[in-house]
Design an enzyme around this catalytic site. Structure first.
Site, mmCIF file in Angstrom:
data_model
loop_
_atom_site.group_PDB
_atom_site.id
_atom_site.type_symbol
_atom_site.label_atom_id
_atom_site.label_comp_id
_atom_site.label_asym_id
_atom_site.label_seq_id
_atom_site.Cartn_x
_atom_site.Cartn_y
_atom_site.Cartn_z
ATOM 1 N N TYR A 170 0.836 -1.200 0.000
ATOM 2 C CA TYR A 170 0.000 0.000 0.000
ATOM 3 C C TYR A 170 0.874 1.255 0.000
ATOM 4 C CZ TYR A 170 -3.761 3.237 1.239
ATOM 5 O OH TYR A 170 -4.660 4.283 1.230
ATOM 6 N N LYS A 174 1.036 4.212 -3.020
ATOM 7 C CA LYS A 174 0.775 5.644 -2.866
ATOM 8 C C LYS A 174 2.025 6.490 -3.126
ATOM 9 C CE LYS A 174 -3.518 4.969 -1.930
ATOM 10 N NZ LYS A 174 -4.512 5.188 -3.024
#
Length: 297
Positions: A170, A174
């Site tokens: 994750y 990002k």
């Protein structure tokens, strides 16, 4: 009528962005794997989103695209070129965030596919979509009238780029989106196309709504979360900003950009910035734009 493509728009943030752009008069091509309501346990579909765009005042066009398949992405932008002859805004929002990825556990105790799917349908797919959109964006933008003629590429990102959230995949996703914005901006600038990454706060998607309803201790999120449409209004303001190229290459916090543009959310509420809530800031947060159109503190 300006033309936008919003990827991953069957539901959630993508649907909200597409609907808001419709309210600003855009033709919006919405992509996703769910064609009709009932095909996903989370509800929503590209057909529903396209209808919502049209109801809001724009024109919605539903296109089923699995962003794991490059040929489907190439066909999407070929269709946009044939039907519209232009592309003003690309919103890279498609991602596959499985429930297993959000579990509280080390990354090696989660299914490997939960991590690799996010990197495939999220990071990689954003690069591929930008690749195939680039010729249309360049054709539409007018470098001779820049910054007024700028097109716009947006990546929907989050503070997970700089703080631990859901694990390594994750965070890489990002942070990678923010870096895409910084580096693609260099290549796009001579052609009058701006690129930004937008950090969203907590967003009242269908998934978050279910979580709040099942966990009373999270009820406070109702007071601080952003609606899915909120980011769409921020994107519309960026696209209409004659000085948007001065922001190109930067990661912006959506709530802060909204304040600058005078945008409020539901019932006139102003969502707080994640900078204030989490004490975080983007790696390439360069402070306010100065009179020469350059960022600096």
């Amino acid at each position: 009528m300006r033309v936008a493509v919003v990827t991953g728009a069957s539901r959630g943030v993508g649907r909200g962005i597409a609907t808001a752009l419709g309210a600003h008069g855009y033709t919006v091509y919405v992509t996703g794997r769910t064609q009709r309501d009932g095909e996903s346990p989370w509800g929503g579909s590209v057909q529903d989103t396209a209808a919502a765009v049209t109801a809001a005042g724009g024109r919605g066009v539903a296109v089923r695209v699995d962003h794991r398949h490059d040929d489907e992405v190439a066909a999407l932008f070929a269709r946009v070129g044939q039907e519209e002859g232009r592309l003003d805004v690309l919103v890279n929002n498609a991602a596959l965030i499985r429930d297993e990825l959000q579990a509280t556990a080390p990354f090696w105790e989660k299914p490997l596919s939960a991590s690799t799917d996010l990197l495939e349908v999220g990071l990689r797919s954003s690069l591929v979509a930008s690749y195939y959109a680039a010729p249309l964006l360049i054709q539409t933008a007018d470098p001779s009238s820049a910054p007024a003629g700028a097109g716009l590429v947006v990546f929907t990102s989050a503070p997970g780029a700089v703080r631990y959230q859901y694990g390594a995949a994750y965070g890489a996703h990002k942070a990678g989106l923010d870096k895409f914005a910084a580096d693609m901006a260099v290549d796009f600038r001579p052609f009058g196309v701006a690129v930004v990454s937008l950090w969203l706060g907590a967003v009242l998607t269908e998934r978050l709504r279910r979580i709040i309803d099942s966990r009373p201790e999270l009820a406070y999120l109702d007071d601080i979360a952003e609606t899915p449409e909120f980011t769409g209004h921020v994107i519309a303001a960026l696209a209409a900003d004659p000085d948007v190229l001065a922001r190109s290459g930067r990661t912006l916090i959506g709530a802060e950009a909204a304040r600058e543009y005078g945008i409020s959310d539901r019932e006139g509420r102003q969502p707080p910035s994640v900078r204030e809530l989490m004490r975080v800031e983007p790696v390439n947060d360069q402070g306010p734009v100065n009179d020469q159109g350059k960022a600096g503190r």
